[in-house]
Design a protein around this motif. Sequence first.
Motif, mmCIF file in Angstrom:
data_model
loop_
_atom_site.group_PDB
_atom_site.id
_atom_site.type_symbol
_atom_site.label_atom_id
_atom_site.label_comp_id
_atom_site.label_asym_id
_atom_site.label_seq_id
_atom_site.Cartn_x
_atom_site.Cartn_y
_atom_site.Cartn_z
ATOM 1 N N GLU A 6 0.826 -1.205 0.000
ATOM 2 C CA GLU A 6 0.000 0.000 0.000
ATOM 3 C C GLU A 6 0.861 1.256 0.000
ATOM 4 O OE1 GLU A 6 -2.095 -2.923 2.931
ATOM 5 O OE2 GLU A 6 -0.045 -2.262 2.478
ATOM 6 N N SER A 7 0.283 2.333 -0.530
ATOM 7 C CA SER A 7 0.926 3.642 -0.480
ATOM 8 C C SER A 7 -0.158 4.705 -0.572
ATOM 9 C CB SER A 7 1.939 3.801 -1.621
ATOM 10 O OG SER A 7 1.298 3.702 -2.873
ATOM 11 N N GLY A 8 0.228 5.944 -0.303
ATOM 12 C CA GLY A 8 -0.705 7.048 -0.467
ATOM 13 C C GLY A 8 -1.304 7.595 0.812
ATOM 14 N N GLY A 9 -1.017 6.966 1.931
ATOM 15 C CA GLY A 9 -1.546 7.481 3.184
ATOM 16 C C GLY A 9 -0.891 8.804 3.560
ATOM 17 N N GLY A 10 -1.446 9.452 4.579
ATOM 18 C CA GLY A 10 -0.888 10.724 5.023
ATOM 19 C C GLY A 10 -1.824 11.414 5.982
ATOM 20 N N SER A 11 -1.514 12.667 6.265
ATOM 21 C CA SER A 11 -2.310 13.479 7.180
ATOM 22 C C SER A 11 -2.966 14.607 6.404
ATOM 23 C CB SER A 11 -1.420 14.056 8.284
ATOM 24 O OG SER A 11 -0.881 13.030 9.081
ATOM 25 N N VAL A 12 -4.271 14.774 6.594
ATOM 26 C CA VAL A 12 -5.020 15.833 5.927
ATOM 27 C C VAL A 12 -5.966 16.483 6.920
ATOM 28 C CG1 VAL A 12 -4.898 14.756 3.644
ATOM 29 C CG2 VAL A 12 -6.838 14.272 5.146
ATOM 30 N N GLN A 13 -6.440 17.648 6.578
ATOM 31 C CA GLN A 13 -7.493 18.294 7.349
ATOM 32 C C GLN A 13 -8.824 17.632 7.017
ATOM 33 O OE1 GLN A 13 -7.313 20.970 9.578
ATOM 34 N NE2 GLN A 13 -5.098 20.697 9.487
ATOM 35 N N ALA A 14 -9.720 17.662 7.961
ATOM 36 C CA ALA A 14 -11.071 17.159 7.709
ATOM 37 C C ALA A 14 -11.645 17.864 6.484
ATOM 38 C CB ALA A 14 -11.957 17.384 8.921
ATOM 39 N N GLY A 15 -12.302 17.073 5.627
ATOM 40 C CA GLY A 15 -12.833 17.608 4.380
ATOM 41 C C GLY A 15 -11.911 17.407 3.202
ATOM 42 N N GLY A 16 -10.672 17.000 3.478
ATOM 43 C CA GLY A 16 -9.703 16.781 2.430
ATOM 44 C C GLY A 16 -9.838 15.426 1.754
ATOM 45 N N SER A 17 -8.918 15.168 0.826
ATOM 46 C CA SER A 17 -8.964 13.933 0.042
ATOM 47 C C SER A 17 -7.599 13.248 0.026
ATOM 48 C CB SER A 17 -9.373 14.237 -1.412
ATOM 49 O OG SER A 17 -10.665 14.787 -1.476
ATOM 50 N N LEU A 18 -7.635 11.943 -0.122
ATOM 51 C CA LEU A 18 -6.437 11.141 -0.338
ATOM 52 C C LEU A 18 -6.787 10.010 -1.291
ATOM 53 C CD1 LEU A 18 -4.933 10.671 3.262
ATOM 54 C CD2 LEU A 18 -3.883 11.940 1.386
ATOM 55 N N ARG A 19 -5.785 9.524 -2.018
ATOM 56 C CA ARG A 19 -5.979 8.333 -2.842
ATOM 57 C C ARG A 19 -4.942 7.298 -2.423
ATOM 58 N NH1 ARG A 19 -5.568 7.169 -9.342
ATOM 59 N NH2 ARG A 19 -3.337 7.382 -8.931
ATOM 60 N N LEU A 20 -5.431 6.173 -1.977
ATOM 61 C CA LEU A 20 -4.579 5.055 -1.619
ATOM 62 C C LEU A 20 -4.372 4.143 -2.818
ATOM 63 C CD1 LEU A 20 -6.055 4.054 1.855
ATOM 64 C CD2 LEU A 20 -4.376 5.825 1.315
ATOM 65 N N SER A 21 -3.188 3.567 -2.891
ATOM 66 C CA SER A 21 -2.878 2.589 -3.936
ATOM 67 C C SER A 21 -2.383 1.311 -3.284
ATOM 68 C CB SER A 21 -1.799 3.127 -4.881
ATOM 69 O OG SER A 21 -2.217 4.301 -5.527
ATOM 70 N N CYS A 22 -2.628 0.198 -3.947
ATOM 71 C CA CYS A 22 -2.146 -1.099 -3.483
ATOM 72 C C CYS A 22 -1.629 -1.844 -4.712
ATOM 73 C CB CYS A 22 -3.245 -1.877 -2.802
ATOM 74 S SG CYS A 22 -2.806 -3.584 -2.376
ATOM 75 N N ALA A 23 -0.313 -2.017 -4.771
ATOM 76 C CA ALA A 23 0.304 -2.708 -5.899
ATOM 77 C C ALA A 23 0.439 -4.188 -5.585
ATOM 78 C CB ALA A 23 1.668 -2.100 -6.202
ATOM 79 N N ALA A 24 -0.077 -5.010 -6.486
ATOM 80 C CA ALA A 24 -0.010 -6.455 -6.307
ATOM 81 C C ALA A 24 1.047 -7.043 -7.232
ATOM 82 C CB ALA A 24 -1.366 -7.090 -6.600
ATOM 83 N N SER A 25 1.809 -7.987 -6.716
ATOM 84 C CA SER A 25 2.807 -8.684 -7.531
ATOM 85 C C SER A 25 2.817 -10.161 -7.160
ATOM 86 C CB SER A 25 4.201 -8.081 -7.322
ATOM 87 O OG SER A 25 4.587 -8.179 -5.967
ATOM 88 N N GLY A 26 3.397 -10.967 -8.024
ATOM 89 C CA GLY A 26 3.413 -12.406 -7.793
ATOM 90 C C GLY A 26 2.266 -13.065 -8.537
ATOM 91 N N ASP A 27 1.631 -14.036 -7.895
ATOM 92 C CA ASP A 27 0.531 -14.781 -8.513
ATOM 93 C C ASP A 27 -0.773 -13.985 -8.419
ATOM 94 O OD1 ASP A 27 1.891 -17.825 -7.100
ATOM 95 O OD2 ASP A 27 2.300 -16.865 -9.024
ATOM 96 N N THR A 28 -0.841 -12.909 -9.169
ATOM 97 C CA THR A 28 -1.966 -11.983 -9.029
ATOM 98 C C THR A 28 -3.295 -12.574 -9.484
ATOM 99 O OG1 THR A 28 -1.401 -11.013 -11.162
ATOM 100 C CG2 THR A 28 -0.513 -9.943 -9.201
ATOM 101 N N TYR A 29 -3.258 -13.697 -10.203
ATOM 102 C CA TYR A 29 -4.524 -14.314 -10.600
ATOM 103 C C TYR A 29 -5.285 -14.813 -9.382
ATOM 104 C CZ TYR A 29 -2.144 -18.759 -9.847
ATOM 105 O OH TYR A 29 -1.470 -19.795 -9.291
#
Length: 121
Positions: A6-29
Amino acid sequence: QVQLVESGGGSVQAGGSLRLSCAASGDTYTTSSMAWFRQAPGKERDGVAAIESDGRTSYADSVKGRFTISKDNVRNILYLQMNTLKPEDTAMYYCAGDRIAYCLLPKYAYWGQGTQVTASS
Protein backbone atom coordinates in the motif's frame (compact mmCIF):
# COMPACT_ATOMS: atom_id res chain seq x y z
CA GLN A 1 2.41 -16.18 -3.42
CA VAL A 2 1.19 -12.62 -3.66
CA GLN A 3 2.71 -9.43 -2.33
CA LEU A 4 0.53 -6.40 -1.65
CA VAL A 5 2.10 -3.00 -1.00
CA GLU A 6 0.00 0.00 0.00
CA SER A 7 0.93 3.64 -0.48
CA GLY A 8 -0.70 7.05 -0.47
CA GLY A 9 -1.55 7.48 3.18
CA GLY A 10 -0.89 10.72 5.02
CA SER A 11 -2.31 13.48 7.18
CA VAL A 12 -5.02 15.83 5.93
CA GLN A 13 -7.49 18.29 7.35
CA ALA A 14 -11.07 17.16 7.71
CA GLY A 15 -12.83 17.61 4.38
CA GLY A 16 -9.70 16.78 2.43
CA SER A 17 -8.96 13.93 0.04
CA LEU A 18 -6.44 11.14 -0.34
CA ARG A 19 -5.98 8.33 -2.84
CA LEU A 20 -4.58 5.05 -1.62
CA SER A 21 -2.88 2.59 -3.94
CA CYS A 22 -2.15 -1.10 -3.48
CA ALA A 23 0.30 -2.71 -5.90
CA ALA A 24 -0.01 -6.45 -6.31
CA SER A 25 2.81 -8.68 -7.53
CA GLY A 26 3.41 -12.41 -7.79
CA ASP A 27 0.53 -14.78 -8.51
CA THR A 28 -1.97 -11.98 -9.03
CA TYR A 29 -4.52 -14.31 -10.60
CA THR A 30 -5.25 -15.41 -7.02
CA THR A 31 -6.39 -11.90 -6.07
CA SER A 32 -9.32 -11.49 -8.47
CA SER A 33 -11.34 -10.07 -5.57
CA MET A 34 -9.82 -7.28 -3.52
CA ALA A 35 -10.82 -4.96 -0.72
CA TRP A 36 -9.75 -2.20 1.62
CA PHE A 37 -9.98 -2.54 5.37
CA ARG A 38 -9.12 -0.17 8.19
CA GLN A 39 -8.25 -0.53 11.83
CA ALA A 40 -8.11 2.21 14.43
CA PRO A 41 -6.21 1.72 17.70
CA GLY A 42 -8.16 -0.51 20.08
CA LYS A 43 -10.78 -1.37 17.46
CA GLU A 44 -11.47 -4.29 15.16
CA ARG A 45 -10.44 -4.37 11.52
CA ASP A 46 -13.45 -3.26 9.48
CA GLY A 47 -14.20 -3.61 5.80
CA VAL A 48 -14.33 -0.31 3.91
CA ALA A 49 -14.80 -1.20 0.23
CA ALA A 50 -14.51 -4.27 -1.96
CA ILE A 51 -14.38 -5.01 -5.67
CA GLU A 52 -15.04 -8.35 -7.33
CA SER A 53 -13.62 -9.81 -10.53
CA ASP A 54 -16.64 -8.63 -12.53
CA GLY A 55 -16.27 -5.08 -11.24
CA ARG A 56 -19.08 -5.15 -8.71
CA THR A 57 -18.33 -3.01 -5.68
CA SER A 58 -19.56 -2.84 -2.12
CA TYR A 59 -19.02 -0.23 0.57
CA ALA A 60 -19.43 0.19 4.28
CA ASP A 61 -22.34 2.51 5.07
CA SER A 62 -19.98 4.94 6.77
CA VAL A 63 -18.08 5.67 3.55
CA LYS A 64 -20.80 5.43 0.87
CA GLY A 65 -20.81 8.50 -1.33
CA ARG A 66 -17.35 9.57 -0.12
CA PHE A 67 -15.01 6.69 -1.03
CA THR A 68 -14.58 4.96 -4.39
CA ILE A 69 -12.76 1.69 -4.98
CA SER A 70 -11.31 0.86 -8.38
CA LYS A 71 -8.79 -1.50 -9.92
CA ASP A 72 -6.36 -1.30 -12.82
CA ASN A 73 -6.32 -4.91 -14.01
CA VAL A 74 -3.46 -4.30 -16.44
CA ARG A 75 -1.06 -2.91 -13.87
CA ASN A 76 -2.56 -4.89 -10.97
CA ILE A 77 -3.11 -1.83 -8.80
CA LEU A 78 -6.04 -1.34 -6.45
CA TYR A 79 -7.12 2.20 -5.56
CA LEU A 80 -9.24 3.85 -2.91
CA GLN A 81 -10.23 7.45 -3.60
CA MET A 82 -11.24 9.04 -0.30
CA ASN A 83 -13.06 12.37 -0.36
CA THR A 84 -14.57 14.50 2.38
CA LEU A 85 -12.45 12.78 4.99
CA LYS A 86 -13.63 12.91 8.59
CA PRO A 87 -11.66 12.49 11.83
CA GLU A 88 -13.40 9.14 12.32
CA ASP A 89 -11.77 7.89 9.10
CA THR A 90 -8.41 8.00 10.89
CA ALA A 91 -6.95 4.48 10.89
CA MET A 92 -4.39 2.15 9.38
CA TYR A 93 -5.69 1.12 5.98
CA TYR A 94 -4.95 -2.34 4.57
CA CYS A 95 -5.58 -3.86 1.18
CA ALA A 96 -6.48 -7.52 0.87
CA GLY A 97 -6.94 -10.01 -1.94
CA ASP A 98 -8.22 -13.51 -2.64
CA ARG A 99 -9.76 -15.55 -5.44
CA ILE A 100 -12.95 -15.81 -3.34
CA ALA A 101 -15.22 -12.77 -3.10
CA TYR A 102 -15.37 -12.20 0.64
CA CYS A 103 -16.68 -8.65 0.10
CA LEU A 104 -16.23 -6.82 3.43
CA LEU A 105 -15.44 -9.88 5.55
CA PRO A 106 -11.80 -10.06 6.78
CA LYS A 107 -11.25 -13.58 5.41
CA TYR A 108 -8.91 -12.70 2.55
CA ALA A 109 -5.77 -14.80 2.21
CA TYR A 110 -3.40 -11.98 1.28
CA TRP A 111 -2.82 -8.70 3.13
CA GLY A 112 -0.57 -5.70 2.79
CA GLN A 113 1.35 -4.03 5.61
CA GLY A 114 -0.92 -1.01 5.80
CA THR A 115 -0.71 2.73 5.29
CA GLN A 116 -1.73 5.31 7.90
CA VAL A 117 -4.48 7.82 7.19
CA THR A 118 -5.06 10.69 9.61
CA ALA A 119 -7.82 13.27 9.19
CA SER A 120 -7.70 16.05 11.76
CA SER A 121 -10.41 18.55 12.63
